[in-house]
Design an enzyme around this catalytic site. Structure first.
Site, PDB file in Angstrom:
ATOM      1  N   HIS A 189      25.714 -35.461  53.114  1.00 33.90           N
ATOM      2  CA  HIS A 189      26.363 -34.287  53.707  1.00 33.90           C
ATOM      3  C   HIS A 189      27.691 -34.697  54.348  1.00 33.90           C
ATOM      4  O   HIS A 189      27.868 -34.654  55.575  1.00 33.90           O
ATOM      5  CB  HIS A 189      25.422 -33.674  54.746  1.00 33.90           C
ATOM      6  CG  HIS A 189      25.710 -32.250  55.088  1.00 33.90           C
ATOM      7  ND1 HIS A 189      26.976 -31.788  55.373  1.00 33.90           N
ATOM      8  CD2 HIS A 189      24.888 -31.175  55.192  1.00 33.90           C
ATOM      9  CE1 HIS A 189      26.913 -30.497  55.660  1.00 33.90           C
ATOM     10  NE2 HIS A 189      25.655 -30.098  55.549  1.00 33.90           N
ATOM     11  N   GLU A 295      30.009 -32.678  49.365  1.00 34.83           N
ATOM     12  CA  GLU A 295      28.706 -33.319  49.497  1.00 34.83           C
ATOM     13  C   GLU A 295      28.114 -33.642  48.121  1.00 34.83           C
ATOM     14  O   GLU A 295      27.793 -32.745  47.356  1.00 34.83           O
ATOM     15  CB  GLU A 295      27.767 -32.389  50.266  1.00 34.83           C
ATOM     16  CG  GLU A 295      28.386 -31.838  51.546  1.00 34.83           C
ATOM     17  CD  GLU A 295      27.636 -30.650  52.108  1.00 34.83           C
ATOM     18  OE1 GLU A 295      26.394 -30.566  51.897  1.00 34.83           O
ATOM     19  OE2 GLU A 295      28.266 -29.790  52.752  1.00 34.83           O
TER      20      GLU A 295
END
Length: 320
Positions: A189, A295
């Site tokens: 992330h 991500e």
């Protein structure tokens, strides 16, 4: 009398080549690695979250909220949280259905397993070590009882973070250490730090269809946009089966390059002003202007890992 003119000459001693420096904070909460070039990475053991990555010139490459919890009380807002074994909200009825959003990897304290380095003669000052790799581990015996009861499987995760000049490589090896198969998803992330989101574009996904999670009426499948991604409002898209290198540009100039290994999906996210205001751990208030999440993951569908097998994937980010 000894003829001093014929005495042996001194043997020159070469100075030791500079090597990476790795240290653990006094409170045993984080690991810091620095290259002879000045490149630096800092990893919080809680979540094995990279919370800082600076280039040799001192420029920070990752966004970290100034309200992020760094005390282990909550997943970190910013840096590179590790998402496992599910992405997003849990699905009722699935084996991960009792887990919190994004799973438990980002909210568990990992073990620091050690470091290794590779040599190169390309550095200034007669060589030195070109990179340093930090390894972290997580298994069912380490996670808390709540996570273990919600997802009762035997597993081993080895997370490697490799710092080299101008680059950061993160890779995750997922091992199923039991006899039966289980499903999982994984994602890095990554919060990239930029100067002005209004001047940012992302290329490499022009030909890839995506799931738009903020369109009116709920998530909607959208066909390939055929143009770079730009930002004028909240953006939350899941690009599936993306096969090209991703480039983040600012004012038309490349800022980051992201390459992926065995990670076919890419999530692109910016919360914009209103959503940022609603997140208690997001700051400063206008911090959304200086970050974009790109991500790398495998989240479009579940991956099934058979008993005794290992899966590995990673991302390489280059600061330009």
């Amino acid at each position: 009398m000894v003829d001093r003119s014929k005495k042996p000459s001194a043997i020159p001693v070469s100075p030791l080549a500079p090597t990476p420096q790795v240290s653990i904070s006094d409170d045993n909460s984080r690991v810091i690695a620095t290259l002879p070039t000045g490149d630096r990475v800092e990893v919080l053991l809680y979540g094995a979250t990279v919370i800082s990555w600076t280039s040799a010139n001192g420029k920070e490459n990752l966004f970290l909220s100034d309200k992020a919890h760094l005390d282990g009380s909550k997943p970190v807002r910013g840096g590179i949280p590790v998402v496992f074994p599910l992405f997003g909200a849990p699905t009722a009825g699935h084996e991960t259905g009792k887990l919190p959003q994004h799973g438990f990897a980002r909210s568990s304290r990992w073990e620091y397993l050690g470091k290794s380095s590779s040599e190169s003669s390309s550095l200034p000052g007669n060589g030195g070590d070109a990179s340093v790799k930090l390894d972290f581990g997580l298994s069912e015996g380490i996670i808390d009882s709540k996570a273990r009861s919600a997802w009762n499987h035997a597993f081993n995760l080895t997370y490697s973070i490799t710092l080299s000049t101008g680059e950061l490589y993160t890779s995750l090896a997922v091992s199923n250490t039991e006899s039966s198969a289980w499903d999982f998803q994984v994602l890095f992330h990554t919060y990239l730090k930029i100067s002005d989101i209004s001047k940012v574009s992302v290329t490499g996904l022009e030909e890839t269809a995506y799931l738009d999670k903020v369109v009116a009426g709920g998530p909607k499948e959208s066909s390939a946009a055929k143009k770079p991604i730009t930002f004028e409002q909240e953006t939350d898209r899941v690009y599936r089966k993306a096969d090209k290198t991703i480039t983040v540009l600012e004012s038309g100039e490349p800022r980051f390059e992201v390459k992926r290994d065995a990670l076919g999906d890419v999530v692109v996210w910016n919360p914009w002003s209103e959503k940022a205001k609603g997140m208690a751990d997001f700051g400063p208030t206008d911090g959304w202007k200086s970050m974009v999440c790109v991500e790398a993951g495998s989240v479009g569908q579940w991956m099934t890992l058979e008993g005794g097998d290992t899966w590995e994937g990673g991302q390489r980010i280059k600061a330009l």
